[in-house]
Motif scaffolding. Structure first.
Motif, PDB file in Angstrom:
ATOM      1  N   GLY A   1      14.926 -16.632  -5.612  1.00 37.40           N
ATOM      2  CA  GLY A   1      16.109 -16.922  -6.400  1.00 37.40           C
ATOM      3  C   GLY A   1      17.132 -15.818  -6.248  1.00 37.40           C
ATOM      4  N   ALA A   2      18.242 -15.951  -6.967  1.00 38.80           N
ATOM      5  CA  ALA A   2      19.366 -15.036  -6.796  1.00 38.80           C
ATOM      6  C   ALA A   2      19.190 -13.723  -7.527  1.00 38.80           C
ATOM      7  N   GLY A   3      18.274 -13.643  -8.468  1.00 35.99           N
ATOM      8  CA  GLY A   3      18.125 -12.432  -9.267  1.00 35.99           C
ATOM      9  C   GLY A   3      17.320 -11.368  -8.567  1.00 35.99           C
ATOM     10  N   PRO A   4      17.292 -10.144  -9.131  1.00 40.14           N
ATOM     11  CA  PRO A   4      16.502  -9.066  -8.555  1.00 40.14           C
ATOM     12  C   PRO A   4      15.014  -9.364  -8.648  1.00 40.14           C
ATOM     13  N   THR A   5      14.260  -8.774  -7.724  1.00 39.13           N
ATOM     14  CA  THR A   5      12.827  -9.005  -7.650  1.00 39.13           C
ATOM     15  C   THR A   5      12.086  -7.768  -8.127  1.00 39.13           C
ATOM     16  N   SER A   6      11.002  -7.968  -8.845  1.00 41.32           N
ATOM     17  CA  SER A   6      10.149  -6.871  -9.281  1.00 41.32           C
ATOM     18  C   SER A   6       8.733  -7.167  -8.869  1.00 41.32           C
ATOM     19  N   ALA A   7       7.875  -6.174  -9.063  1.00 37.69           N
ATOM     20  CA  ALA A   7       6.473  -6.353  -8.695  1.00 37.69           C
ATOM     21  C   ALA A   7       5.816  -7.462  -9.490  1.00 37.69           C
ATOM     22  N   ALA A   8       6.385  -7.768 -10.666  1.00 45.46           N
ATOM     23  CA  ALA A   8       5.810  -8.794 -11.527  1.00 45.46           C
ATOM     24  C   ALA A   8       6.349 -10.186 -11.224  1.00 45.46           C
ATOM     25  N   THR A   9       7.268 -10.300 -10.282  1.00 49.37           N
ATOM     26  CA  THR A   9       7.864 -11.592  -9.964  1.00 49.37           C
ATOM     27  C   THR A   9       6.804 -12.544  -9.423  1.00 49.37           C
ATOM     28  N   THR A  10       6.723 -13.723 -10.023  1.00 45.50           N
ATOM     29  CA  THR A  10       5.760 -14.726  -9.586  1.00 45.50           C
ATOM     30  C   THR A  10       6.522 -15.936  -9.066  1.00 45.50           C
TER      31      THR A  10
ATOM     32  N   ARG B   1       0.831  -1.205   0.000  1.00 45.20           N
ATOM     33  CA  ARG B   1       0.000   0.000   0.000  1.00 45.20           C
ATOM     34  C   ARG B   1       0.867   1.258   0.000  1.00 45.20           C
ATOM     35  N   ILE B   2       1.969   1.219   0.725  1.00 40.01           N
ATOM     36  CA  ILE B   2       2.872   2.376   0.755  1.00 40.01           C
ATOM     37  C   ILE B   2       3.441   2.644  -0.629  1.00 40.01           C
ATOM     38  N   GLN B   3       3.900   1.596  -1.309  1.00 37.30           N
ATOM     39  CA  GLN B   3       4.456   1.751  -2.646  1.00 37.30           C
ATOM     40  C   GLN B   3       3.424   2.344  -3.600  1.00 37.30           C
ATOM     41  N   ARG B   4       2.207   1.888  -3.517  1.00 39.01           N
ATOM     42  CA  ARG B   4       1.166   2.377  -4.427  1.00 39.01           C
ATOM     43  C   ARG B   4       0.816   3.828  -4.141  1.00 39.01           C
ATOM     44  N   ASP B   5       0.623   4.173  -2.864  1.00 40.05           N
ATOM     45  CA  ASP B   5       0.165   5.523  -2.532  1.00 40.05           C
ATOM     46  C   ASP B   5       1.241   6.584  -2.757  1.00 40.05           C
ATOM     47  N   LEU B   6       2.508   6.231  -2.528  1.00 39.43           N
ATOM     48  CA  LEU B   6       3.582   7.205  -2.697  1.00 39.43           C
ATOM     49  C   LEU B   6       4.247   7.118  -4.065  1.00 39.43           C
ATOM     50  N   GLY B   7       3.796   6.191  -4.889  1.00 36.20           N
ATOM     51  CA  GLY B   7       4.407   6.034  -6.202  1.00 36.20           C
ATOM     52  C   GLY B   7       5.837   5.554  -6.111  1.00 36.20           C
ATOM     53  N   ALA B   8       6.134   4.716  -5.140  1.00 36.09           N
ATOM     54  CA  ALA B   8       7.499   4.235  -4.927  1.00 36.09           C
ATOM     55  C   ALA B   8       7.734   2.973  -5.724  1.00 36.09           C
TER      56      ALA B   8
ATOM     57  N   SER C   1       6.459  11.657   0.242  1.00 37.44           N
ATOM     58  CA  SER C   1       7.321  11.145  -0.822  1.00 37.44           C
ATOM     59  C   SER C   1       8.115   9.967  -0.283  1.00 37.44           C
ATOM     60  N   PRO C   2       8.594   9.097  -1.163  1.00 35.79           N
ATOM     61  CA  PRO C   2       9.411   7.974  -0.688  1.00 35.79           C
ATOM     62  C   PRO C   2      10.650   8.437   0.061  1.00 35.79           C
ATOM     63  N   GLY C   3      11.311   9.491  -0.411  1.00 36.21           N
ATOM     64  CA  GLY C   3      12.503   9.982   0.255  1.00 36.21           C
ATOM     65  C   GLY C   3      12.231  10.447   1.669  1.00 36.21           C
ATOM     66  N   MET C   4      11.108  11.150   1.875  1.00 32.06           N
ATOM     67  CA  MET C   4      10.761  11.622   3.210  1.00 32.06           C
ATOM     68  C   MET C   4      10.484  10.450   4.147  1.00 32.06           C
ATOM     69  N   LEU C   5       9.819   9.422   3.633  1.00 29.37           N
ATOM     70  CA  LEU C   5       9.516   8.256   4.460  1.00 29.37           C
ATOM     71  C   LEU C   5      10.799   7.509   4.829  1.00 29.37           C
TER      72      LEU C   5
END
Length: 521
Positions: free
Chosen positions: A447-456, A50-57, A112-116
């Motif tokens: 796994g060892a790779g980076p994670t994104s919001a689309a990671t399943t 929810r934080i990521q969505r509301d602050l656009g992070a 903003s994400p930076g302020m948080l």
């Protein structure tokens, strides 16, 4: 001596009017603040989407709202404990609670994400001042034996409850299944606003009832030890937190490797200060006590397993199966229910069966997580709540056996003048264990790779990560024979040369022989 009942802050203990014991009221205020901090760590896992969505992070910024807190916290824990020994535990605690509460207000108001992220850094830093004072207060203010055991049991139970209540509280506050904007109508900001009344109550209670005890004579702050241990903490935690998110670049492994020589330099420097008669930040003599060293290793394994277990269930049930935060939190209630069933038994029997209870508890937790592995592997995406419940309950039963007595077993043999340093080290180990557990769970789950919001994650992701938890609990059980068999002898006879002790106090296996005038007889 500042720990004396004749100290200016406390007045003459014998002349105080009868009423509630100030020490227990002060302990309540300290534990309330500690609970606030512990919940603030785990509650973020539920609120993060929810934080990521509301602050656009982005995903990385979202992870930093968690990581920034942990890094600042880890950097200041040992120093915060030592500052309590030097400046006074009440003074340092009040500064930590006040700063933490104000930082929570800033986090709640973030736009903003930076302020948080900046507010989370401040929260972690002030928590590093606040939290170590809890174990120091118990060690200094409560007599060895049943009185101290009860205080440690309350602290240990608090650790267990906070570990599992954070996600539940987060689900209640931010889940839109209750109202459009969560329980209080504030959305994710409620997880920070709720710290304001809690912090104010803890601040008022500590100001009213907490004595400003300190080491006698107070040690001097170690000017080179502070940056050395800070650098070692940063080198060890930063790669674990951010390495996977950045695809495990070579520099992350290099930083982690550099932590070892920096820690070695710190240890050598501290030993040199001890030989010269100076005050080390972390007295090397602490690690010559088997109960302390073995207890730290056991705590590292135990808390790594607990943190990995909860983050794995959050990822697997929310991201993998699409469960709501509140549903995940309600299923998780089986764990604290198990803790409640055994914690009182541990309080009653723990003094005489410390080693056995910790060993049995961690073994039961290993069995419970092994059951979770079997259930999640067998059900796959058809998993429901009911198969999880008995195994989560079993994990709670084990935690209720082990955790209430663990801190007592680790800290019991520590002299009062080193209480702050020992508390800081213990809390640092448990915090690093949390970082290590989350890092290991992330590696096994995503796994060892980076994670994104689309990671399943795949259907075998949760069983892999939960198997690590079972192994960590088994390691803790294997280390339990190194703990003291008991914390109170059946017949507490005074040691040779102490028969004429004027205070008549009971002697425990871990009595240092240094009577504290401020303790209850």
């Amino acid at each position: 001596m500042s720990d004396s009942p004749l100290s200016p802050e406390g007045g003459d203990a014998m002349s105080r009017p009868r009423g509630p014991d100030r020490r227990w009221l002060a302990l309540g205020a300290v534990l309330l603040a500690t609970f606030m901090d512990l919940v603030d760590v785990t509650i973020m896992n539920v609120a993060l989407p929810r934080i990521q969505r509301d602050l656009g992070a982005g995903y990385a910024a979202g992870q930093w709202t968690v990581s920034a807190y942990v890094l600042a916290y880890a950097l200041l824990l040992i120093t915060g404990g030592r500052l309590g020994d030097i400046l006074g535990r009440r003074r340092v605690f009040l500064a930590g609670v006040a700063g933490f509460t104000l930082a929570s207000l800033a986090a709640a108001a973030a736009v903003s994400p930076g302020m948080l992220i900046g507010a989370r850094v401040a929260q972690g830093a002030f928590a590093g001042l606040m939290v170590p004072q809890a174990l120091s207060v118990i060690t200094v203010r409560f007599a060895p034996g049943r009185e101290r055991a009860l205080a440690f049991s309350l602290y240990g139970g608090l650790l267990g409850v906070a570990q599992v209540s954070g996600p539940l509280l987060g689900g209640m506050l931010v889940d839109h299944g209750l109202t459009e904007h969560g329980l209080l109508g504030l959305g994710w900001r409620a997880i920070f606003y709720v710290n304001l009344p809690v912090g104010l109550v803890a601040l008022a209670g500590a100001a009213r009832w907490m004595d400003d005890s300190r080491a006698d004579p107070p040690p001097r702050l170690d000017p080179a030890g502070v940056p050395l241990i800070g650098a070692a903490s940063l080198l060890a935690t930063f790669p674990l937190i951010q390495g996977r998110e950045l695809g495990r670049p070579g520099w992350s492994a290099a930083l982690l490797a550099c932590a070892v020589p920096v820690l070695a330099v710190f240890v050598r420097y501290e030993r040199r200060r001890e030989r010269l008669g100076a005050d080390p930040l972390v007295p090397p003599a602490l690690f010559r006590r088997r109960s302390f060293t073995a207890g730290l290793l056991l705590a590292l394994a135990l808390f790594a397993g607990v943190s990995a277990c909860f983050i794995t269930l959050t990822w697997g049930l929310q991201f993998g199966l699409g469960w709501s935060p509140l549903r995940v939190a309600l299923v998780g209630l089986a764990w604290p229910a198990g803790v409640a069933c055994t914690a009182q038994f541990t309080h009653r029997r723990g003094l005489r069966r410390a080693r056995a209870l910790v060993g049995a508890g961690t073994a039961v937790m290993a069995a419970g997580t092994a059951g979770l592995v079997a259930v999640t592997a067998g059900a796959g995406r058809g998993l429901t709540a009911w198969p999880l419940t008995p195994w989560l309950f079993a994990c709670g039963l084990g935690m209720g056996l082990a955790l209430p007595i663990l801190a007592n077993a680790v800290i019991a043999d520590v002299p009062e003048q080193s209480a702050g340093a020992a508390s800081g080290v213990f809390n640092s180990v448990t915090q690093f264990a949390g970082v290590l557990g989350v890092a290991a769970a992330g590696l096994l789950f995503f796994g060892a790779g980076p994670t994104s919001a689309a990671t399943t994650p795949g259907p075998d992701a949760a069983p892999r990560a939960l198997a690590f938890c079972a192994a960590a609990f088994l390691l803790a059980a294997a280390l339990s024979p190194l703990l003291p068999r008991r914390l109170l002898p059946d017949r507490p006879d005074p040691p040779e040369g102490a028969a004429g002790a004027p205070d008549g106090r009971r002697v425990t296996l871990f009595d240092t022989g240094q009577a504290s005038p401020g303790r209850s007889r």
